[in-house]
Scaffold this motif. Structure first.
Motif, PDB file in Angstrom:
ATOM      1  N   CYS A 115      60.785  54.249  12.894  1.00  0.00           N
ATOM      2  CA  CYS A 115      61.034  53.465  11.680  1.00  0.00           C
ATOM      3  C   CYS A 115      59.780  53.367  10.813  1.00  0.00           C
ATOM      4  CB  CYS A 115      61.539  52.071  12.034  1.00  0.00           C
ATOM      5  SG  CYS A 115      63.224  52.038  12.630  1.00  0.00           S
ATOM      6  N   ARG A 116      58.654  53.110  11.420  1.00  0.00           N
ATOM      7  CA  ARG A 116      57.414  53.022  10.640  1.00  0.00           C
ATOM      8  C   ARG A 116      57.056  54.361  10.002  1.00  0.00           C
ATOM      9  NH1 ARG A 116      55.612  48.725   8.615  1.00  0.00           N
ATOM     10  NH2 ARG A 116      53.493  49.453   8.741  1.00  0.00           N
ATOM     11  N   TYR A 117      57.238  55.433  10.759  1.00  0.00           N
ATOM     12  CA  TYR A 117      56.912  56.751  10.241  1.00  0.00           C
ATOM     13  C   TYR A 117      57.857  57.122   9.094  1.00  0.00           C
ATOM     14  CZ  TYR A 117      55.859  61.724  10.089  1.00  0.00           C
ATOM     15  OH  TYR A 117      55.501  62.975   9.666  1.00  0.00           O
ATOM     16  N   ALA A 118      59.130  56.849   9.270  1.00  0.00           N
ATOM     17  CA  ALA A 118      60.096  57.165   8.221  1.00  0.00           C
ATOM     18  C   ALA A 118      59.833  56.332   6.969  1.00  0.00           C
ATOM     19  CB  ALA A 118      61.517  56.927   8.730  1.00  0.00           C
ATOM     20  N   ALA A 119      59.496  55.076   7.146  1.00  0.00           N
ATOM     21  CA  ALA A 119      59.208  54.221   5.990  1.00  0.00           C
ATOM     22  C   ALA A 119      57.947  54.685   5.273  1.00  0.00           C
ATOM     23  CB  ALA A 119      59.062  52.771   6.430  1.00  0.00           C
ATOM     24  N   PHE A 120      56.968  55.130   6.009  1.00  0.00           N
ATOM     25  CA  PHE A 120      55.713  55.571   5.405  1.00  0.00           C
ATOM     26  C   PHE A 120      55.862  56.907   4.687  1.00  0.00           C
ATOM     27  CE2 PHE A 120      51.706  57.982   5.887  1.00  0.00           C
ATOM     28  CZ  PHE A 120      50.902  57.191   5.084  1.00  0.00           C
ATOM     29  N   ARG A 121      56.503  57.876   5.364  1.00  0.00           N
ATOM     30  CA  ARG A 121      56.578  59.227   4.824  1.00  0.00           C
ATOM     31  C   ARG A 121      57.573  59.361   3.678  1.00  0.00           C
ATOM     32  NH1 ARG A 121      52.406  62.318   5.339  1.00  0.00           N
ATOM     33  NH2 ARG A 121      52.766  63.964   6.807  1.00  0.00           N
ATOM     34  N   ALA A 126      58.764  56.840   1.650  1.00  0.00           N
ATOM     35  CA  ALA A 126      58.798  55.667   0.769  1.00  0.00           C
ATOM     36  C   ALA A 126      58.992  56.057  -0.691  1.00  0.00           C
ATOM     37  CB  ALA A 126      57.523  54.847   0.934  1.00  0.00           C
ATOM     38  N   GLN A 127      58.498  57.216  -1.072  1.00  0.00           N
ATOM     39  CA  GLN A 127      58.623  57.668  -2.455  1.00  0.00           C
ATOM     40  C   GLN A 127      60.073  57.994  -2.814  1.00  0.00           C
ATOM     41  OE1 GLN A 127      56.075  58.001  -4.695  1.00  0.00           O
ATOM     42  NE2 GLN A 127      54.594  57.169  -3.231  1.00  0.00           N
ATOM     43  N   SER A 128      60.796  58.592  -1.872  1.00  0.00           N
ATOM     44  CA  SER A 128      62.149  59.049  -2.178  1.00  0.00           C
ATOM     45  C   SER A 128      63.238  58.043  -1.801  1.00  0.00           C
ATOM     46  CB  SER A 128      62.422  60.374  -1.468  1.00  0.00           C
ATOM     47  OG  SER A 128      62.322  60.199  -0.077  1.00  0.00           O
ATOM     48  N   LEU A 129      62.925  57.070  -0.964  1.00  0.00           N
ATOM     49  CA  LEU A 129      63.916  56.071  -0.569  1.00  0.00           C
ATOM     50  C   LEU A 129      63.887  54.888  -1.525  1.00  0.00           C
ATOM     51  CD1 LEU A 129      63.410  55.950   3.297  1.00  0.00           C
ATOM     52  CD2 LEU A 129      65.222  57.098   2.045  1.00  0.00           C
ATOM     53  N   GLU A 176      63.822  50.893  -2.498  1.00  0.00           N
ATOM     54  CA  GLU A 176      62.974  49.800  -2.004  1.00  0.00           C
ATOM     55  C   GLU A 176      63.683  49.021  -0.898  1.00  0.00           C
ATOM     56  OE1 GLU A 176      60.976  45.682  -3.700  1.00  0.00           O
ATOM     57  OE2 GLU A 176      61.467  47.295  -5.099  1.00  0.00           O
ATOM     58  N   GLN A 177      64.988  48.885  -1.030  1.00  0.00           N
ATOM     59  CA  GLN A 177      65.768  48.162  -0.033  1.00  0.00           C
ATOM     60  C   GLN A 177      65.754  48.888   1.321  1.00  0.00           C
ATOM     61  OE1 GLN A 177      69.751  47.604  -1.365  1.00  0.00           O
ATOM     62  NE2 GLN A 177      69.739  45.438  -0.876  1.00  0.00           N
ATOM     63  N   THR A 178      65.847  50.198   1.289  1.00  0.00           N
ATOM     64  CA  THR A 178      65.835  50.981   2.524  1.00  0.00           C
ATOM     65  C   THR A 178      64.477  50.905   3.208  1.00  0.00           C
ATOM     66  OG1 THR A 178      67.430  52.493   1.518  1.00  0.00           O
ATOM     67  CG2 THR A 178      66.307  53.256   3.488  1.00  0.00           C
ATOM     68  N   VAL A 179      63.413  50.943   2.431  1.00  0.00           N
ATOM     69  CA  VAL A 179      62.077  50.830   3.001  1.00  0.00           C
ATOM     70  C   VAL A 179      61.893  49.451   3.633  1.00  0.00           C
ATOM     71  CG1 VAL A 179      59.607  50.814   2.470  1.00  0.00           C
ATOM     72  CG2 VAL A 179      61.088  52.544   1.448  1.00  0.00           C
ATOM     73  N   LYS A 180      62.395  48.419   2.968  1.00  0.00           N
ATOM     74  CA  LYS A 180      62.311  47.068   3.545  1.00  0.00           C
ATOM     75  C   LYS A 180      63.112  46.979   4.836  1.00  0.00           C
ATOM     76  CE  LYS A 180      61.431  44.311  -0.567  1.00  0.00           C
ATOM     77  NZ  LYS A 180      61.953  43.234  -1.435  1.00  0.00           N
ATOM     78  N   LEU A 181      64.280  47.640   4.877  1.00  0.00           N
ATOM     79  CA  LEU A 181      65.097  47.642   6.087  1.00  0.00           C
ATOM     80  C   LEU A 181      64.373  48.339   7.230  1.00  0.00           C
ATOM     81  CD1 LEU A 181      67.829  47.103   7.489  1.00  0.00           C
ATOM     82  CD2 LEU A 181      68.525  49.353   6.678  1.00  0.00           C
ATOM     83  N   LEU A 182      63.773  49.486   6.942  1.00  0.00           N
ATOM     84  CA  LEU A 182      63.031  50.206   7.982  1.00  0.00           C
ATOM     85  C   LEU A 182      61.838  49.396   8.484  1.00  0.00           C
ATOM     86  CD1 LEU A 182      63.087  53.841   6.568  1.00  0.00           C
ATOM     87  CD2 LEU A 182      64.242  53.012   8.614  1.00  0.00           C
ATOM     88  N   ASN A 183      61.147  48.745   7.575  1.00  0.00           N
ATOM     89  CA  ASN A 183      60.026  47.893   7.991  1.00  0.00           C
ATOM     90  C   ASN A 183      60.515  46.710   8.813  1.00  0.00           C
ATOM     91  OD1 ASN A 183      57.855  49.336   6.965  1.00  0.00           O
ATOM     92  ND2 ASN A 183      58.106  48.458   4.930  1.00  0.00           N
ATOM     93  N   GLY A 184      61.642  46.123   8.418  1.00  0.00           N
ATOM     94  CA  GLY A 184      62.206  45.018   9.190  1.00  0.00           C
ATOM     95  C   GLY A 184      62.613  45.444  10.586  1.00  0.00           C
TER      96      GLY A 184
END
Length: 82
Positions: free
Chosen positions: A20-26, A28-31, A33-41
């Motif tokens: 999840c952290r890797y996906a949110a980091f890598r 983040a530009q294409s996802l 904001e809500q999806t990035v927040k979900l992955l971080n959560g």
């Protein structure tokens, strides 16, 4: 049995957290904001599971070490062997 389940839970939650952290980091530009927040959560939830599982696992290990140090005492603590 419980220690094996805790080990599996620790490994699974560590894997989920890393992914999840890797996906949110890598991505983040294409996802969004809500999806990035979900992955971080989800990664923070995985970290919480890791901490709780680690504490429980440490308690179980300490109890088993304490039981191995004093084999002459049974579970009732009266010093009689069964």
């Amino acid at each position: 049995m419980l220690d094996k389940m805790l080990r599996a839970l620790i490994l699974i939650s560590a894997g989920v957290t890393v992914v999840c952290r890797y996906a949110a980091f890598r991505t983040a530009q294409s996802l969004s904001e809500q999806t990035v927040k979900l992955l971080n959560g989800l990664s923070y939830a995985g970290i919480a599971v890791l901490v709780v599982s680690g504490i429980i696992f440490a308690i179980i290990i300490k109890k088993s070490e304490k039981h191995l140090k004093n084999p002459e005492k049974d579970e009732n603590g009266n010093g009689e062997n069964g």
